[in-house]
Design a protein around this motif. Sequence first.
Motif, PDB file in Angstrom:
ATOM      1  N   GLY A   1       0.794  -1.224   0.000  1.00 57.34           N
ATOM      2  CA  GLY A   1       0.000   0.000   0.000  1.00 57.34           C
ATOM      3  C   GLY A   1       0.826   1.275   0.000  1.00 57.34           C
ATOM      4  O   GLY A   1       0.551   2.188  -0.783  1.00 57.34           O
ATOM      5  N   PRO A   2       1.871   1.370   0.863  1.00 51.91           N
ATOM      6  CA  PRO A   2       2.650   2.608   0.906  1.00 51.91           C
ATOM      7  C   PRO A   2       3.319   2.965  -0.426  1.00 51.91           C
ATOM      8  O   PRO A   2       3.503   4.144  -0.724  1.00 51.91           O
ATOM      9  CB  PRO A   2       3.695   2.324   1.984  1.00 51.91           C
ATOM     10  CG  PRO A   2       3.060   1.331   2.873  1.00 51.91           C
ATOM     11  CD  PRO A   2       2.233   0.472   1.969  1.00 51.91           C
ATOM     12  N   VAL A   3       3.681   1.939  -1.243  1.00 52.40           N
ATOM     13  CA  VAL A   3       4.313   2.254  -2.530  1.00 52.40           C
ATOM     14  C   VAL A   3       3.301   2.934  -3.464  1.00 52.40           C
ATOM     15  O   VAL A   3       3.625   3.885  -4.179  1.00 52.40           O
ATOM     16  CB  VAL A   3       4.927   0.982  -3.173  1.00 52.40           C
ATOM     17  CG1 VAL A   3       5.331   1.236  -4.607  1.00 52.40           C
ATOM     18  CG2 VAL A   3       6.138   0.528  -2.363  1.00 52.40           C
ATOM     19  N   VAL A   4       2.041   2.486  -3.422  1.00 49.58           N
ATOM     20  CA  VAL A   4       0.992   3.184  -4.169  1.00 49.58           C
ATOM     21  C   VAL A   4       0.776   4.571  -3.556  1.00 49.58           C
ATOM     22  O   VAL A   4       0.535   5.553  -4.264  1.00 49.58           O
ATOM     23  CB  VAL A   4      -0.317   2.368  -4.174  1.00 49.58           C
ATOM     24  CG1 VAL A   4      -1.437   3.136  -4.870  1.00 49.58           C
ATOM     25  CG2 VAL A   4      -0.098   1.028  -4.866  1.00 49.58           C
ATOM     26  N   GLY A   5       0.920   4.659  -2.222  1.00 48.92           N
ATOM     27  CA  GLY A   5       0.828   5.950  -1.534  1.00 48.92           C
ATOM     28  C   GLY A   5       1.842   6.955  -2.052  1.00 48.92           C
ATOM     29  O   GLY A   5       1.559   8.151  -2.144  1.00 48.92           O
TER      30      GLY A   5
ATOM     31  N   LEU B   1       6.919   3.242   9.426  1.00 51.69           N
ATOM     32  CA  LEU B   1       7.540   2.822   8.176  1.00 51.69           C
ATOM     33  C   LEU B   1       6.632   3.122   6.974  1.00 51.69           C
ATOM     34  O   LEU B   1       7.117   3.547   5.917  1.00 51.69           O
ATOM     35  CB  LEU B   1       7.819   1.319   8.261  1.00 51.69           C
ATOM     36  CG  LEU B   1       8.981   0.737   7.481  1.00 51.69           C
ATOM     37  CD1 LEU B   1      10.229   1.562   7.621  1.00 51.69           C
ATOM     38  CD2 LEU B   1       9.246  -0.681   7.966  1.00 51.69           C
ATOM     39  N   GLY B   2       5.337   2.922   7.125  1.00 51.93           N
ATOM     40  CA  GLY B   2       4.387   3.175   6.031  1.00 51.93           C
ATOM     41  C   GLY B   2       4.364   4.651   5.632  1.00 51.93           C
ATOM     42  O   GLY B   2       4.664   4.995   4.484  1.00 51.93           O
ATOM     43  N   PRO B   3       4.049   5.556   6.574  1.00 51.03           N
ATOM     44  CA  PRO B   3       4.058   6.981   6.244  1.00 51.03           C
ATOM     45  C   PRO B   3       5.423   7.461   5.724  1.00 51.03           C
ATOM     46  O   PRO B   3       5.462   8.292   4.817  1.00 51.03           O
ATOM     47  CB  PRO B   3       3.738   7.656   7.586  1.00 51.03           C
ATOM     48  CG  PRO B   3       3.004   6.627   8.356  1.00 51.03           C
ATOM     49  CD  PRO B   3       3.497   5.290   7.907  1.00 51.03           C
ATOM     50  N   ALA B   4       6.530   6.920   6.255  1.00 54.90           N
ATOM     51  CA  ALA B   4       7.852   7.347   5.783  1.00 54.90           C
ATOM     52  C   ALA B   4       8.051   6.926   4.333  1.00 54.90           C
ATOM     53  O   ALA B   4       8.635   7.659   3.539  1.00 54.90           O
ATOM     54  CB  ALA B   4       8.949   6.766   6.665  1.00 54.90           C
ATOM     55  N   THR B   5       7.549   5.732   3.981  1.00 52.58           N
ATOM     56  CA  THR B   5       7.644   5.288   2.586  1.00 52.58           C
ATOM     57  C   THR B   5       6.875   6.245   1.680  1.00 52.58           C
ATOM     58  O   THR B   5       7.376   6.658   0.629  1.00 52.58           O
ATOM     59  CB  THR B   5       7.089   3.857   2.440  1.00 52.58           C
ATOM     60  OG1 THR B   5       7.777   3.013   3.360  1.00 52.58           O
ATOM     61  CG2 THR B   5       7.269   3.331   1.036  1.00 52.58           C
ATOM     62  N   VAL B   6       5.669   6.628   2.115  1.00 52.07           N
ATOM     63  CA  VAL B   6       4.872   7.576   1.328  1.00 52.07           C
ATOM     64  C   VAL B   6       5.649   8.882   1.125  1.00 52.07           C
ATOM     65  O   VAL B   6       5.670   9.456   0.037  1.00 52.07           O
ATOM     66  CB  VAL B   6       3.523   7.871   2.020  1.00 52.07           C
ATOM     67  CG1 VAL B   6       2.769   8.972   1.290  1.00 52.07           C
ATOM     68  CG2 VAL B   6       2.667   6.608   2.069  1.00 52.07           C
ATOM     69  N   ALA B   7       6.357   9.315   2.171  1.00 47.39           N
ATOM     70  CA  ALA B   7       7.093  10.581   2.102  1.00 47.39           C
ATOM     71  C   ALA B   7       8.248  10.544   1.104  1.00 47.39           C
ATOM     72  O   ALA B   7       8.786  11.588   0.739  1.00 47.39           O
ATOM     73  CB  ALA B   7       7.612  10.965   3.492  1.00 47.39           C
ATOM     74  N   LEU B   8       8.629   9.342   0.632  1.00 44.88           N
ATOM     75  CA  LEU B   8       9.685   9.250  -0.399  1.00 44.88           C
ATOM     76  C   LEU B   8       9.267   9.981  -1.674  1.00 44.88           C
ATOM     77  O   LEU B   8      10.108  10.278  -2.527  1.00 44.88           O
ATOM     78  CB  LEU B   8      10.003   7.786  -0.723  1.00 44.88           C
ATOM     79  CG  LEU B   8      10.841   7.033   0.313  1.00 44.88           C
ATOM     80  CD1 LEU B   8      10.885   5.557  -0.003  1.00 44.88           C
ATOM     81  CD2 LEU B   8      12.250   7.603   0.364  1.00 44.88           C
ATOM     82  N   ALA B   9       7.966  10.285  -1.812  1.00 41.88           N
ATOM     83  CA  ALA B   9       7.505  11.062  -2.963  1.00 41.88           C
ATOM     84  C   ALA B   9       8.169  12.441  -2.985  1.00 41.88           C
ATOM     85  O   ALA B   9       8.336  13.032  -4.050  1.00 41.88           O
ATOM     86  CB  ALA B   9       5.982  11.206  -2.927  1.00 41.88           C
TER      87      ALA B   9
END
Lengths: 138, 238
Positions: free
Chosen positions: A28-32, B77-85
């Motif tokens: 999910g986070p990669v789609v995020g 870890l999830g929100p940090a991955t999103v922040a890679l944008a």
Amino acid sequence: MLNYITLIFSCQLAGELIVQFFGLPLPGPVVGVVLLFAFLVLNRRFGKASQKLDASGIPVELAKVGDALLSNLSLLFVPAGVGIMVHFSLLKNDWLPLSAAILGSTLLTVAVTAGLMVLLSKPNKSEVLSSGKEKPDE
Amino acid sequence: MNDIQEIWVYLSASPLLHLTLTLIAFQAGNFIYRKSGLNPICNPVMLAVIAIVAILVATGTSYDSYIDGAQFVHFLLGPATVALAIPLYRQFDKVRKSALAIIVSLICGSLTAAGSAVSIAWLLGAGKLSIISIAPKSVTAPIAMGIVEQFGGLPSLTAVLVILTGVLGAMLGPFVLNLMGIKDWQARGFALGTASHGIGTARALQVNEVAGAFSGLAMGLNALATAILLPILWKLFF
């Protein structure tokens, strides 16, 4: 600041929902990431003219939240890493072939990927590791 | 006054203890890492994990009661991955200019990672379960576990192999790059992200923003490439 924390969480939540709904082979986070990226593109084009943007066109407060999360990215892997203690028995049987495979394959992958990147992209003088540095790291 | 044992029982039941332990151990690891001049051998994740595992084993604490506290860190870890944008957006002009190099290096890197891991493990006589479980070792953990489950491997073994790959790539990858004389930040970051997912990316981000953006991109793309390519290869070979 709180609105941008909410935005990041919402992108992750929407990412998880999209992955579940379409059965995608992605976390999910990669789609995020894609969703937050789309927000940045749209916000720059259509966002309020009065908002504070940094040099690359990212809302200042969002950049602050994101950089705070990313500057401590290593920390976030620690709990998963500690999980190794539960699984050591799994490694016992095949520890030699498995460690040789991890070592050999990881270093080979770094070499192949970096070598091809350099061969195929045009040289860019300004973006290289300065050779004057005592110890080239990263 | 309460005796020590009572205090210990009270503390170990609350998430605060293991959350704080995680933060302290990481900061100690990071202190050594910075003192060493960001020497990749002193990888802070590895140092913190060794310290915490030692403490948990010495105090007879189970991983389950540890993760009750540490899950608050793990969750981010999830929100940090999103922040890679964000770094990706900052560097997107460069990404666009290197699109061809990125696609070719990604596919070859992804196939090298899975192919060489499986071949080495097989040549050295690993069992079938281990061979299946090591195939997606360069991919970020949730995806790697999903792929392995599909083929009847052991997702929990994969999780261990993924973490080990990440730490090893972040530690030794820079030496390979130096040995090859590769100085381009885009190539260095992209290689680290392809071979060692988020732990490589964390390392790349600390050293250079261009490297960090390319590493994050490589991590996401390699997850996608492996999830698509491995099942195809699997059908061809088995």
